[in-house]
Design an enzyme around this catalytic site. Structure first.
Site, mmCIF file in Angstrom:
data_model
loop_
_atom_site.group_PDB
_atom_site.id
_atom_site.type_symbol
_atom_site.label_atom_id
_atom_site.label_comp_id
_atom_site.label_asym_id
_atom_site.label_seq_id
_atom_site.Cartn_x
_atom_site.Cartn_y
_atom_site.Cartn_z
ATOM 1 N N ASP A 67 0.871 -1.173 0.000
ATOM 2 C CA ASP A 67 0.000 0.000 0.000
ATOM 3 C C ASP A 67 0.908 1.224 0.000
ATOM 4 O O ASP A 67 1.519 1.562 1.012
ATOM 5 C CB ASP A 67 -0.895 -0.014 1.237
ATOM 6 C CG ASP A 67 -1.832 1.190 1.296
ATOM 7 O OD1 ASP A 67 -1.707 2.100 0.444
ATOM 8 O OD2 ASP A 67 -2.692 1.222 2.198
ATOM 9 N N SER A 102 0.953 13.764 -15.200
ATOM 10 C CA SER A 102 -0.225 13.844 -16.065
ATOM 11 C C SER A 102 -0.247 15.208 -16.726
ATOM 12 O O SER A 102 0.257 16.194 -16.158
ATOM 13 C CB SER A 102 -1.505 13.657 -15.243
ATOM 14 O OG SER A 102 -2.656 14.008 -15.993
ATOM 15 N N TYR A 107 -6.032 16.041 -7.916
ATOM 16 C CA TYR A 107 -5.219 15.239 -8.825
ATOM 17 C C TYR A 107 -4.291 16.129 -9.637
ATOM 18 O O TYR A 107 -3.087 15.878 -9.744
ATOM 19 C CB TYR A 107 -6.141 14.437 -9.749
ATOM 20 C CG TYR A 107 -5.428 13.589 -10.778
ATOM 21 C CD1 TYR A 107 -4.872 12.362 -10.433
ATOM 22 C CD2 TYR A 107 -5.336 14.005 -12.101
ATOM 23 C CE1 TYR A 107 -4.231 11.572 -11.376
ATOM 24 C CE2 TYR A 107 -4.695 13.220 -13.055
ATOM 25 C CZ TYR A 107 -4.150 12.004 -12.691
ATOM 26 O OH TYR A 107 -3.509 11.244 -13.631
ATOM 27 N N THR A 152 -9.916 4.108 -15.895
ATOM 28 C CA THR A 152 -10.836 5.226 -15.713
ATOM 29 C C THR A 152 -11.612 5.541 -16.981
ATOM 30 O O THR A 152 -12.845 5.734 -16.947
ATOM 31 C CB THR A 152 -10.048 6.473 -15.275
ATOM 32 O OG1 THR A 152 -9.406 6.194 -14.023
ATOM 33 C CG2 THR A 152 -10.978 7.665 -15.112
#
Length: 249
Positions: free
Chosen positions: A64, A139, A152, A191
């Site tokens: 994790d 991104s 994000y 997504t």
């Protein structure tokens, strides 16, 4: 031209599906030993088996990446399995889209702090490599205003800045640091594959924004990752490359 990284030892954090999986497989096909981590044991095992088919070391660890203590433990385990670390790819994302405490918390803990923690834990091994490389996946959302996903986008912008800082700080240690900013990438279970059926209006808007008329594929990001982490990019550091099919245009 075939890129050869035979003998290199690579970690892909967040490597069981999508872009991370494609990068791990590209590295394995090019001759590297590869370790991947993620939370889901089933997807990890399947991807590890696919990596192993290329004949090199294949290692996977359940981790994790939002857990501060778990990250260095995984890096140590992976380094032991691989015999060292030459390449670190920080790919994991919590996909925090909601502008609330939960959205910000998951973005910061996974997208940003896991990158910092994995880099810190891998640093002694990368220094020993003599030609270490770190690749941070951000991104195009981090390069422009993105009201739809504030946490994000903001955290991906922080990853881009951190990449520059790492590159400047680690060059004298012989470690290159670069980044990739993917555009909208579609793959089964991802997504955009879900949005195609659950939010067709959004999917359509994104599709129309890409000059090539389609969303990207994970393999198209992976090939750029392979180049940036190979000796062919030996004089490239501190760069962030958009892989978006012209989406930002």
């Amino acid at each position: 031209m075939k890129i050869d990284i035979t003998g290199r030892r690579a970690i892909v954090a967040g490597g069981s599906r999508g872009i991370g999986r494609a990068i791990a497989l590209a590295f394995a096909e090019a001759g590297a030993g590869v370790s991947i981590c993620a939370r889901g044991a089933e997807a990890l095992a399947a991807t590890r088996d696919d990596i192993a088919r290329h004949g090199g070391i294949a290692h996977a660890g359940v981790c994790d990446l939002s857990d501060a203590a778990a990250v260095p433990c995984y890096i140590e385990e992976a380094a032991g399995a691989l015999g060292g670390i030459d390449i670190l790819v920080n790919n994991a994302s919590g996909f925090g889209t909601s502008d609330d405490e939960a959205g910000w918390a998951v973005s910061i803990s996974v997208d940003l702090l896991a990158t910092v923690r994995a880099s810190r834990a891998a640093l002694p091994f990368l220094e020993k490599s003599g030609s270490g490389a770190i690749l941070n996946i951000s991104s195009i959302s981090g390069l422009r205003a993105t009201p739809r996903t504030p946490p994000y986008a903001a955290v991906k912008a922080a990853v881009i800045e951190y990449t520059l800082t790492q590159a400047a700080a680690l060059a004298r240690k012989g470690i290159r640091v670069n980044g990739i900013a993917p555009g909208s990438i579609e793959f089964p279970g991802g997504t955009w594959a879900r949005a195609k059926s659950t939010n067709p209006d959004l999917y359509g808007r994104i599709l129309r924004s890409i000059p090539f008329g389609r969303l990207g594929r994970p393999e198209e990001v992976a090939q750029v990752a392979l180049f940036l982490c190979s000796p062919l990019a030996g004089w490239v550091t501190g760069q962030n490359i958009a892989v978006d099919g012209g989406q930002m245009l």
